[in-house]
Design a protein around this motif. Structure first.
Motif, mmCIF file in Angstrom:
data_model
loop_
_atom_site.group_PDB
_atom_site.id
_atom_site.type_symbol
_atom_site.label_atom_id
_atom_site.label_comp_id
_atom_site.label_asym_id
_atom_site.label_seq_id
_atom_site.Cartn_x
_atom_site.Cartn_y
_atom_site.Cartn_z
ATOM 1 N N UNK A 73 0.779 -1.215 0.000
ATOM 2 C CA UNK A 73 0.000 0.000 0.000
ATOM 3 C C UNK A 73 0.816 1.273 0.000
ATOM 4 N N UNK A 81 9.617 0.380 -4.852
ATOM 5 C CA UNK A 81 9.710 0.466 -6.300
ATOM 6 C C UNK A 81 9.458 1.876 -6.780
ATOM 7 N N UNK A 82 8.687 2.601 -6.016
ATOM 8 C CA UNK A 82 8.204 3.855 -6.532
ATOM 9 C C UNK A 82 9.299 4.902 -6.627
ATOM 10 N N UNK A 83 9.276 5.652 -7.696
ATOM 11 C CA UNK A 83 10.233 6.729 -7.856
ATOM 12 C C UNK A 83 9.785 7.927 -7.018
ATOM 13 N N UNK A 84 8.476 8.134 -7.047
ATOM 14 C CA UNK A 84 7.932 9.199 -6.217
ATOM 15 C C UNK A 84 7.521 8.535 -4.916
ATOM 16 N N UNK A 85 8.400 8.526 -3.963
ATOM 17 C CA UNK A 85 8.146 7.713 -2.787
ATOM 18 C C UNK A 85 7.030 8.333 -1.962
ATOM 19 N N UNK A 139 6.822 9.974 0.572
ATOM 20 C CA UNK A 139 7.337 10.891 1.576
ATOM 21 C C UNK A 139 6.285 11.816 2.166
ATOM 22 N N UNK A 140 5.277 12.173 1.366
ATOM 23 C CA UNK A 140 4.317 13.165 1.842
ATOM 24 C C UNK A 140 3.518 12.652 3.034
ATOM 25 N N UNK A 174 14.937 11.097 -3.759
ATOM 26 C CA UNK A 174 13.556 11.549 -3.600
ATOM 27 C C UNK A 174 13.483 12.871 -2.863
ATOM 28 N N UNK A 193 11.503 16.083 -4.087
ATOM 29 C CA UNK A 193 10.451 16.711 -3.287
ATOM 30 C C UNK A 193 10.777 18.178 -3.040
ATOM 31 N N UNK A 250 7.947 15.528 -8.739
ATOM 32 C CA UNK A 250 8.497 14.920 -9.946
ATOM 33 C C UNK A 250 8.097 15.682 -11.206
ATOM 34 N N UNK A 255 9.030 10.306 -17.550
ATOM 35 C CA UNK A 255 10.259 9.810 -16.949
ATOM 36 C C UNK A 255 10.574 8.441 -17.531
ATOM 37 N N UNK A 314 7.330 6.278 -16.842
ATOM 38 C CA UNK A 314 6.396 6.675 -15.804
ATOM 39 C C UNK A 314 6.001 8.110 -16.044
ATOM 40 N N UNK A 354 -1.178 5.252 -6.274
ATOM 41 C CA UNK A 354 -0.280 4.148 -6.013
ATOM 42 C C UNK A 354 0.616 3.839 -7.171
ATOM 43 N N UNK A 355 1.621 3.120 -6.857
ATOM 44 C CA UNK A 355 2.509 2.651 -7.877
ATOM 45 C C UNK A 355 2.124 1.232 -8.201
#
Lengths: 664, 174
Positions: A294, A299-303, A305-306, B96, B100, B105, B138, B159, B166-167
């Motif tokens: 979830x 894997x995610x590039x845009x982690x 973090x928010x 990241x 941020x 991104x 990307x 991407x 979600x990824x």
């Protein structure tokens, strides 16, 4: 208005869970039964409350209450009803709420059982289950709230990600979650047994069916996920060692180890500490898995973090792990083994080896999954490992496990004479060798594949032989007809013979995996109508292309392709491209010609000039359907093993019998 | 074996089995550890930014690496008949935190393609052009840097700044 009711119900559930956790603890320390009872009742309110909460969210999704951020991002007006309903687990916050609801339902059922014999376990079971719920409901209340409102009301929602609009993906998360939450129950009982020093196998017996159910759902979830990838992702495979897949696979591995090793504790009173370690590990991996699935942290590039979800999950895992291990260490004296390992050639040793392999596999998968995170911390460089790494590291371990699966059922408890074992093993091995020589002569020259086929044949034969032997013995002893003997054999000893059915399923799955790993072929090319791609004895001829509007914002482009073998037309198939205009997203839907021998898997990857040319990619996936068939057999076997056997349960009330060496 | 001639108690046998078991267990553990470590050498891929790759081009030439960058739309050339795809990517920061800090991104990708000062890398790939192959997407490419300074990718992942929270696994795996 109605979503507010849902939110209120969720908050009430949080309060209830907090109360239950505290009351159970208080009742335990003060030895006051009424506090424990009160905690029990509070725990039982959680399922209805979270159910109500989930229902209101479903209602909002169905009527399209787009002021809710969750609804706006996962639902849309033109989505079919069933997708609107299943959008409940289409996004992060909704699926966490759904997770909590499932967890609360399981806990509800556990609370309903008769606690007369093990009253002292109750407060601890409540503490663990309600405590876990505090964390998850706390998440949906404070951090990832599915009832969060937008400051405006969008006219329509984004709709569910098209990739998730597949029956496999609709069923996959609930089954996976059921598997996850199911393992919380044996963990809760294990902790209760530790604290109360009731470290006999009682907790294992009580939770055996929970463990099996959890394991069944987890297996099903993995299978459905694989099938979804095969049908939807369009790269010809079903498993990519993706972090999300690995996260679901790891608790399955430790859970499988646990299922096996508890048998030793029940029969021989050994491995008590080990079983505790396994269930603690499984619980930790379940939470870790929920988190990875979830958040996409790896894997995610845009982690992620928010949101604060990540650190919270890690803290929760850390706290529970430390608490569990500390409890375990304090009770080590109570967990002395009643027996020792007698011989290297014994059922116990086989189980130990099995456990070890499952753990080294878990460790391998874990290392591979977290390698980007760890390497970045250690060396400052991100190092990732792909499927080749996983294949190379895990294949030898899986091969050993498979071999063990063939040998272990033939070993006896305590000690097996090597000669005796040899007598029952030489001829299945001979059959396997003959098969492999046959395959070699017919042109299979890959050593890995030959070894794989050797193991599959060997294990298949020994497992089937277990059945044949049992049936023959019954016939001889009671003169029953073949079928009756077979039915009663499995029916009277469900656990054992169900287990063997599961093993047979694994053999079939191994066959499918060997087929696709070693013999997959693919080709691609751009064709004019009438032209063909040739691959593995098949010819795929491109005929026509047409584009038509689908439901909603969907535009479908569909090719007509004929699959020939020689001059014979086998099937006409329609690989598709689906284009979702609103989100500008395209899906490649493969078309299949499926037999037990192989799948011809055709993808339409592009076209020019309205179909003047079209580009295709074709895969030949040999034996892949054995994987799905094996999965079905696997599920049937688990059901047989877990089916209530009232006769046996009466027998179980008697004290543990000493097991004669012959009796397996 | 001489076991038959030596009188032995059950305890001794058990002890010996246990010792054997420990040895066997250790051998398996060592084998798995070896597999894990040696496979890292053979199959690990460095995840690099365009800048890092270009800075270490001599050292990394011919080695399997994974690079991510922003696709510059004008540079995309695709031969549908032969399935040859060529495009140029611009450097985007790897961490990241940096992304941020720069505003997410989408912003980073836009800045990367519009700033001519940013290091760039030409990529060649054989295969169908993914639909997401567009300006400011990307690209994550896996492959080797050739002596000609062109990156030969055998895997291409694209991407777009997410529309979904979600990824989920991408479709375009080469």
């Amino acid at each position: 208005m109605i979503p507010d009711v849902g939110y209120l119900a969720m908050v009430t559930a949080l309060v209830g869970a907090v109360y239950a956790t505290i009351a159970s603890l208080y009742g335990f320390f003060k030895r006051e039964e009424r506090w424990v009872n009160s905690a029990r009742h509070a725990t039982m309110t959680l399922a209805p409350l979270l159910g109500l909460s989930s229902l209101t969210l479903i209602y909002a999704l169905v009527v399209g209450d787009f002021q809710l951020k969750y609804v706006a991002t996962t639902s849309s007006r033109d989505m079919p009803l069933f997708l609107k309903v299943t959008a409940l687990w289409g996004g992060q916050s909704g699926s966490l709420l759904f997770w909590s609801f499932l967890m609360a339902s399981f806990t509800f059922i556990v609370m309903l059982r008769r606690w007369d014999e093990d009253r002292e376990l109750l407060p601890h079971v409540i503490f663990v289950t309600a405590g876990t719920l505090v964390f998850f409901v706390g998440l949906t209340t404070f951090v990832a709230n599915p009832f969060e409102k937008l400051s405006f009301i969008p006219p329509d929602g984004q709709g569910l990600n098209p990739l998730l609009r597949h029956p496999g993906m609709v069923a996959h998360p609930p089954t996976l979650y059921l598997g996850y939450v199911g393992f919380v129950i044996p963990y809760a009982f294990a902790m209760a047994a530790l604290v109360t020093r009731r470290t006999d196998p009682h907790w294992i017996r009580v939770t055996r069916r929970w463990t099996l159910a959890a394991w069944l759902f987890l297996s099903l979830g993995l299978l459905l996920g694989g099938r979804w990838a095969y049908d939807v992702l369009g790269w010809g495979g079903y498993w990519a060692w993706d972090p999300v897949e690995n996260a679901a696979f790891m608790p399955w591995l430790t859970g499988t180890a646990f299922l096996h090793s508890v048998m030793i504790q029940e029969k021989r009173g050994m491995l008590k500490v080990w079983n505790m370690v396994l269930i603690i590990l499984t619980y930790g991996l379940v939470i870790f898995g929920t988190f990875i699935t979830r958040s996409g942290v790896i894997s995610s590039v845009h982690s992620f973090a928010q949101s604060a979800v990540g650190p919270l999950f890690f803290s929760f895992i850390a706290v529970t792990a430390v608490a569990s291990v500390a409890t375990l260490l304090r009770r080590l004296d109570d967990l002395k083994s009643e027996n020792r390992l007698d011989a290297l050639l014994s059922r116990e040793a086989a189980f130990l080896l099995n456990n070890m392999l499952f753990i080294t596999l878990t460790f391998s998968v874990f290392i591979g999954t977290i390698s980007p995170m760890v390497s970045e911390l250690v060396t400052g460089e991100k190092i990732t490992v792909g499927p080749p790494w996983f294949d190379r590291v895990t294949a030898p371990q899986f091969a050993l496990l498979l071999a063990l699966m063939g040998i272990a059922p033939l070993t006896a408890w305590r000690k097996t004479a090597a000669q005796r074992l040899g007598r029952s093993l030489w001829w299945p091995f001979l059959i396997a060798v003959v098969v492999v020589i046959g395959l070699f002569l017919r042109g299979v020259h890959s050593w890995g594949a030959l070894l794989g086929f050797l193991l599959v044949t060997f294990v298949g034969v020994t497992t089937l032989w277990e059945y044949v032997r049992g049936v023959i013995a019954r016939r001889r002893a009671r003169g029953e007809p073949w079928l009756v003997a077979f039915w009663r054999l499995a029916g009277r000893n469900r656990r054992r013979y169900g287990g063997y059915i599961v093993h047979l399923g694994v053999v079939c799955m191994a066959l499918g995996i060997i087929g696709t790993e070693f013999f997959q072929q693919d080709t691609e090319g751009t064709l004019r109508p009438g032209e063909a791609l040739e691959i593995g004895g098949f010819r795929t001829v491109y005929r026509t292309l047409r584009t038509y509007p689908g439901p909603g914002d969907l535009i479908v482009t569909e090719a007509t392709v004929e699959i020939y073998q020689g001059d014979q037309l086998l099937k006409t198939v329609h690989p598709k491209r689906e284009f979702y205009q609103n989100t500008q997203q395209t899906m490649t839907i493969p078309a299949l010609r499926s037999t037990m021998a192989e799948d011809v898997y055709v993808l339409l990857t592009g076209w020019e000039g309205g179909g003047a040319t079209a580009t295709f990619r074709v895969y030949i996936n040999p034996l892949v359907n054995w994987l799905w068939l094996g999965g079905l057999i696997f599920v049937v076997g688990t059901l047989v093993a877990g089916w209530p056997d009232f006769e046996a349960e009466r027998r179980m009330v008697m004290p543990r019998l000493t097991i004669a060496p012959q009796q397996v | 074996m001489q076991e038959a001639t030596v009188p032995k108690t059950e305890l001794q046998t058990a002890g010996r089995s246990r010792a054997k078991f420990y040895v066997g267990g250790l051998i398996i553990l060592a084998a798995v550890a070896y597999l894990i470590v040696s496979s890292f050498g053979a199959h690990a891929e460095y995840f690099l930014t365009v800048e890092e790759l270009l800075a270490r081009r001599d050292e990394l030439q011919g080695r399997q690496v994974r690079v991510s960058g922003a696709v510059i739309g004008d540079t995309i050339v695709y031969d549908a008949q032969n399935l040859d795809l060529e495009f140029t990517i611009a450097h985007v920061p790897g961490s990241n935190k940096e992304i941020e800090a720069a505003g997410g991104l989408a912003v980073v990708l836009r800045q990367a393609v519009s700033d001519p000062q940013v290091p760039r890398l030409t990529v060649r790939y054989h295969g169908p052009k993914p639909d997401l192959m567009q300006h400011e997407a990307q690209a994550i490419v896996t492959g080797k840097l050739g002596e000609d300074g062109i990156f030969y990718a055998d895997e291409l992942l694209l991407k777009c700044p997410t529309r979904y929270e979600e990824d989920i696994p991408s479709q375009s795996k080469g």
